[in-house]
Design a protein around this motif. Structure first.
Motif: not given
Length: 254
Positions: A45-59
């Motif tokens: 997803f990082s290579l595709w430029g699609i953001p992931l928050s890496g957050s537990t409570h606020n995805p």
């Protein structure tokens, strides 16, 4: 498959490659044990430029609406490669159930053999009953050696990618970027959603001015003070506000 969401992304994996253990909140929750697939997808997803928050409570919306299902627990040891297709087709109840319950907008199939099983006559009919008929034949989305496909259905988009391995290099994954992003956008996913890891912390700092709230309820709802206080207690029981702390403050919980 203990974390089911509707209208999002459904990831279908081979046996022994899925996430391990229960999910504390969502599929990409950093606290969860990383299965082989999930660990690789964070990178993809990082290579595709699609953001992931890496957050537990606020995805992000995508993180919160992703479900993974492992096709089956195991495959007989004497079956290899194309020989597995028939076995997968005969042991697909879990996949049909997941598609029926999740009604995904995007299905990510991480093996061409799994896709071939999904395309067999009996199984394809069960799947089409949920996602509609195919709008056309599958289309290759890379010129590199490993095959990757996309296919459009009436109610969903499907991506067929190789399962993560030493051959799914960063260059290979980047070659899929345009088509993957196009597929997600066609399904209505917001690829600019970064989530906000501070949002949950900020919500926890919202303080309810109890005295002013009681007065406002009395004036607007035309009720007396005791009734207004009873409404606050009811909101506390519903989990909307906290109990008063040592300083008499209440905090918003939702």
């Amino acid at each position: 498959m203990d974390h089911l969401t509707e209208g999002g992304l459904l990831i279908i994996t081979l046996a022994d490659q899925g996430a391990v253990g229960p999910l504390p909140s969502h599929y990409f929750d950093p606290r969860a044990k990383q299965g082989k697939i999930r660990d690789a997808l964070v990178r993809w997803f990082s290579l595709w430029g699609i953001p992931l928050s890496g957050s537990t409570h606020n995805p992000t919306w995508l993180e919160a609406h992703t479900t993974e299902v492992v096709w089956c627990d195991s495959v007989p040891g004497d079956l290899h490669g194309p020989q597995t297709v028939r076995y997968y087709a005969q042991h697909a109840d879990r996949i049909v159930e997941a598609i029926e319950k999740c009604r995904p907008k995007v299905i990510l199939v991480l093996s061409a053999y799994l896709y071939e099983a999904m395309a067999t006559e009996g199984l394809s009919q069960k799947i089409s009953a949920v996602i509609g008929k195919a709008k056309g034949a599958p289309r290759r989305i890379t010129t590199m050696r490993l095959k990757a496909l996309e296919q459009k259905f009436e109610h969903a988009q499907m991506l067929i990618l190789p399962t993560p391995s030493k051959n799914t290099t960063d260059d290979y994954i980047r070659s899929l970027s345009a088509s993957v992003r196009e597929t997600f956008e066609a399904a209505g996913f917001n690829l600019k959603d970064n989530g906000d890891a501070l949002l949950g912390a900020a919500k926890a700092l919202l303080v309810l001015d109890e005295k002013r709230t009681i007065v406002a309820m009395q004036n607007r709802l035309r009720i007396d003070e005791s009734r207004a206080k009873a409404l606050l207690e009811a909101m506390q029981e519903e989990g909307l506000i906290s109990q008063p702390d040592e300083n008499g403050r209440r905090f918003l919980k939702k």
